[in-house]
Design a protein around this motif. Structure first.
Motif, mmCIF file in Angstrom:
data_model
loop_
_atom_site.group_PDB
_atom_site.id
_atom_site.type_symbol
_atom_site.label_atom_id
_atom_site.label_comp_id
_atom_site.label_asym_id
_atom_site.label_seq_id
_atom_site.Cartn_x
_atom_site.Cartn_y
_atom_site.Cartn_z
ATOM 1 N N GLY A 25 75.676 45.158 -4.362
ATOM 2 C CA GLY A 25 74.636 46.160 -4.364
ATOM 3 C C GLY A 25 73.940 46.353 -3.031
ATOM 4 N N ALA A 26 74.106 45.398 -2.107
ATOM 5 C CA ALA A 26 73.494 45.524 -0.785
ATOM 6 C C ALA A 26 74.291 46.502 0.071
ATOM 7 N N ALA A 27 73.619 47.100 1.045
ATOM 8 C CA ALA A 27 74.260 48.118 1.884
ATOM 9 C C ALA A 27 74.114 47.772 3.356
ATOM 10 N N ILE A 28 75.091 48.201 4.160
ATOM 11 C CA ILE A 28 75.015 48.065 5.609
ATOM 12 C C ILE A 28 75.448 49.390 6.240
ATOM 13 N N ARG A 29 75.160 49.541 7.519
ATOM 14 C CA ARG A 29 75.511 50.735 8.272
ATOM 15 C C ARG A 29 76.778 50.467 9.082
ATOM 16 N N VAL A 30 77.743 51.364 9.022
ATOM 17 C CA VAL A 30 78.972 51.274 9.804
ATOM 18 C C VAL A 30 78.963 52.398 10.830
ATOM 19 N N GLN A 31 79.131 52.033 12.121
ATOM 20 C CA GLN A 31 79.119 53.011 13.196
ATOM 21 C C GLN A 31 80.263 52.723 14.171
ATOM 22 N N GLY A 32 80.330 53.491 15.238
ATOM 23 C CA GLY A 32 81.292 53.236 16.303
ATOM 24 C C GLY A 32 82.721 53.552 15.930
ATOM 25 N N ASP A 33 83.648 52.768 16.492
ATOM 26 C CA ASP A 33 85.077 53.033 16.324
ATOM 27 C C ASP A 33 85.523 52.999 14.869
ATOM 28 N N GLU A 34 85.004 52.044 14.088
ATOM 29 C CA GLU A 34 85.429 51.949 12.695
ATOM 30 C C GLU A 34 84.933 53.148 11.885
ATOM 31 N N PHE A 35 83.739 53.610 12.175
ATOM 32 C CA PHE A 35 83.227 54.828 11.537
ATOM 33 C C PHE A 35 84.133 56.020 11.857
ATOM 34 N N TRP A 36 84.512 56.139 13.120
ATOM 35 C CA TRP A 36 85.411 57.221 13.535
ATOM 36 C C TRP A 36 86.755 57.131 12.809
#
Length: 243
Positions: free
Chosen positions: A56-67
């Motif tokens: 149920g917890a959330a995190i933010r994904v950014q950068g190369d993996e987001f792309w």
């Protein structure tokens, strides 16, 4: 290519790995057999240095993996994926929200952690002058075959290695880890000269160096008692080690 055993000595690697083993109370331990049978057609897997602490917890994904998630694979909200942190942690979840800067990943299960493999091989390779993608191939195969770390060796004809080249090799390691579904990311150590390798050889219980017409590596390993760690030394091209 055949390998020849060097003089055995005491190994510090097992103690080091025990001290630095990945531990987290919010993660549930499981053996490698729990994930080794995942097929290539399973959930897409991506790297994140931070994982959700619980279901149920959330995190933010950014950068190369987001792309890669949104532009290459065209994933969208509600799609299910896996995240791993390179230290054995793995969690399954789904994409909750996507905007211009990143996406929100929500864990659908509690995170798990895989225990390290019992045998840890550390590869020291002289490949600074390899061209045509052969250095990428060497590092990729080391990662796929389960090496714990790779250390570039600097020689007389390859006295340095640029930061850009090291960054590229790091990306190769991450891609290989995702491709073969390896949960413990192989470590790319800073480049070192041959002289810096000698103390490690003296301290290691088993060290193998590639030498033409040497005793086959299979014979060495079967005649030696099982060790928890060891060194493999390869290169440079031409068979000449020059510090």
């Amino acid at each position: 290519m055949q390998l020849q055993a060097l003089a055995p000595a005491r190994s510090p690697f097992a103690e080091f790995l025990n001290r630095s083993a990945f531990k987290a109370l919010s993660l549930r331990a499981f053996s490698s057999s729990d994930y080794s049978n995942q097929s290539r057609g399973g959930l897409p897997r991506f790297f994140s240095p931070v994982l959700p602490s619980s279901k149920g917890a959330a995190i933010r994904v950014q950068g190369d993996e987001f792309w890669h998630m949104t532009k290459v694979l065209r994933l969208s909200t509600e799609d299910r994926v896996e995240l791993f942190n390179g230290k054995g942690g793995l969690v399954e979840g789904c994409i909750q929200n996507i905007d211009r800067s990143g996406l929100d990943f929500v864990a659908m299960l509690d995170p798990k952690v895989a225990l390290p493999q019992s045998t840890q091989w550390h590869v020291f390779a002289a490949f600074g002058t390899l061209k045509g993608g052969r250095a990428d191939w060497l590092v990729e195969k080391c990662a796929e075959l389960g090496a714990s770390s790779v250390t570039p060796l600097l020689t007389e004809r390859s006295p340095s290695m640029s930061d850009n080249r090291l960054d590229r090799l790091q990306r190769v390691i991450l891609a290989a880890a995702k491709q073969c579904q390896r949960l413990h990311e192989m470590i790319l150590n800073p480049p070192t000269k041959i002289d810096g390798l000698l103390p490690l050889v003296e301290e290691s219980k088993i060290s193998l160096v590639a030498v033409a017409e040497a005793t086959p590596v299979v014979s060495i390993l079967t005649s030696s008692k099982k060790e928890s760690s060891g060194l493999i030394i390869v290169g440079p091209e031409g068979g000449q080690y020059t510090s």
